[in-house]
Write a protein that holds these residues in place. Structure first.
Motif, mmCIF file in Angstrom:
data_model
loop_
_atom_site.group_PDB
_atom_site.id
_atom_site.type_symbol
_atom_site.label_atom_id
_atom_site.label_comp_id
_atom_site.label_asym_id
_atom_site.label_seq_id
_atom_site.Cartn_x
_atom_site.Cartn_y
_atom_site.Cartn_z
ATOM 1 N N ALA A 71 -7.717 19.583 73.048
ATOM 2 C CA ALA A 71 -8.823 20.536 73.074
ATOM 3 C C ALA A 71 -10.067 19.850 72.537
ATOM 4 C CB ALA A 71 -8.484 21.771 72.232
ATOM 5 N N SER A 83 -1.607 29.215 70.867
ATOM 6 C CA SER A 83 -2.674 29.773 71.692
ATOM 7 C C SER A 83 -4.027 29.653 71.001
ATOM 8 C CB SER A 83 -2.385 31.237 72.014
ATOM 9 O OG SER A 83 -1.269 31.356 72.865
ATOM 10 N N VAL A 84 -5.048 29.373 71.806
ATOM 11 C CA VAL A 84 -6.401 29.142 71.301
ATOM 12 C C VAL A 84 -7.377 29.997 72.092
ATOM 13 C CG1 VAL A 84 -8.218 27.426 70.953
ATOM 14 C CG2 VAL A 84 -5.831 26.775 70.647
ATOM 15 N N GLN A 137 -7.222 29.999 66.517
ATOM 16 C CA GLN A 137 -5.887 29.571 66.895
ATOM 17 C C GLN A 137 -4.854 30.333 66.077
ATOM 18 O OE1 GLN A 137 -3.398 25.401 67.626
ATOM 19 N NE2 GLN A 137 -5.211 25.384 66.360
ATOM 20 N N VAL A 166 -13.827 28.793 67.129
ATOM 21 C CA VAL A 166 -12.573 28.566 67.837
ATOM 22 C C VAL A 166 -11.451 29.152 66.988
ATOM 23 C CG1 VAL A 166 -10.970 26.834 68.725
ATOM 24 C CG2 VAL A 166 -13.429 26.478 68.955
ATOM 25 N N ASN A 179 -5.176 18.659 68.898
ATOM 26 C CA ASN A 179 -4.030 19.001 69.737
ATOM 27 C C ASN A 179 -3.606 20.431 69.434
ATOM 28 O OD1 ASN A 179 -3.102 15.715 69.030
ATOM 29 N ND2 ASN A 179 -3.487 16.388 71.117
ATOM 30 N N PRO A 180 -3.921 21.390 70.277
ATOM 31 C CA PRO A 180 -3.537 22.780 69.995
ATOM 32 C C PRO A 180 -2.029 22.977 70.126
ATOM 33 C CG PRO A 180 -4.507 22.614 72.176
ATOM 34 C CD PRO A 180 -4.643 21.254 71.546
ATOM 35 N N LYS A 181 -1.426 23.488 69.070
ATOM 36 C CA LYS A 181 0.019 23.729 69.082
ATOM 37 C C LYS A 181 0.351 25.151 69.508
ATOM 38 C CE LYS A 181 0.886 20.378 65.372
ATOM 39 N NZ LYS A 181 1.433 20.179 64.003
ATOM 40 N N ILE A 214 -10.040 23.050 77.096
ATOM 41 C CA ILE A 214 -8.714 22.514 76.807
ATOM 42 C C ILE A 214 -8.205 21.802 78.049
ATOM 43 C CG2 ILE A 214 -6.357 23.043 76.092
ATOM 44 C CD1 ILE A 214 -7.401 25.599 74.827
#
Length: 219
Positions: free
Chosen positions: A75, A114-115, A124, A122, A110-112, A70
């Motif tokens: 990400a 926590s990942v 999220q 993966v 685009n991670p909005k 990330i």
């Protein structure tokens, strides 16, 4: 990794200095300021089992792993298969343009929230829209959104989740980044009483997922 891209070296002979093999450019708008790099051990299992002492043992397949990281902008999940076949890029090994190697071997998003990453998967935190309590009052809950990049999962899905092969596009700065690495998308049935924003981090090991939340969410 550095602020320009990814660099591949061979360390087969540990008595010698690493041998440079290739450089992989990232999209021009992505500055490689890394916030998180996922684990790269126990990543995938090859399609062929080994028989030993009457037991089936699955061996790790380095060609079917995921390099996940990330940046401050996006990400990236990258199939390591691209690193094992450099012949298509032999004319540009010093700096392989993103357009040549990236889109078919990568899934960017685009991670909005926590990942976390483990193996080829993966995870999220995802808010549950319209969650209600027994008395029909609105409550705040989140669930788990999983992306499984294992080639076997994509091929054999086994009725779980949906296979995503369509390209997806994200915006980073003024640039559109389109990627299309296939994966299986699974939304968990489990729901947890907290805001997805309160999930501090997601850690994944072989058997368990750990999801600590902020103190405000735990009180």
């Amino acid at each position: 990794m550095n602020n320009l891209g990814l660099y591949l070296y061979s360390i087969e002979d540990m008595s010698q200095a690493p041998t440079f093999l290739a450089g992989f450019s990232m999209p021009t708008s992505v500055h490689m300021r890394i916030k998180y790099v996922g684990p790269t051990d126990d990543i995938a299992h090859g399609p062929q089992p080994q028989m030993e002492a009457h037991q089936t043992l699955w061996t790790s397949d380095p060609e079917h792993r995921i390099l996940f990281f990330i940046t401050y902008h996006a990400a990236f999940a990258i199939s390591t298969k691209v690193f094992f076949n450099l012949d298509p890029f032999k004319e540009t090994l010093d700096k392989i343009p993103w357009e040549q190697w990236g889109p078919p071997n990568t899934r960017a998003f685009n991670p909005k929230f926590s990942v976390g990453a483990g193996g080829n998967r993966v995870f999220q935190a995802a808010p549950v829209v319209g969650a209600t309590a027994d008395d029909s009052s609105a409550v705040t809950e989140y669930g788990s959104h999983m992306m499984d990049f294992s080639p076997l999962a994509v091929q054999r899905r086994q009725g779980q989740g949906r296979v995503v092969k369509e390209p997806s596009t994200i915006v980073v700065g003024d640039e559109l980044i389109t990627t299309c690495l296939p994966y299986v998308e699974v939304l968990s049935d489990g729901k947890y009483s907290a805001d997805a924003h309160d999930v501090v981090k997601i850690w994944v090991d072989r058997c368990d997922i750990y999801v600590p939340t902020s103190s405000s969410a735990m009180n």
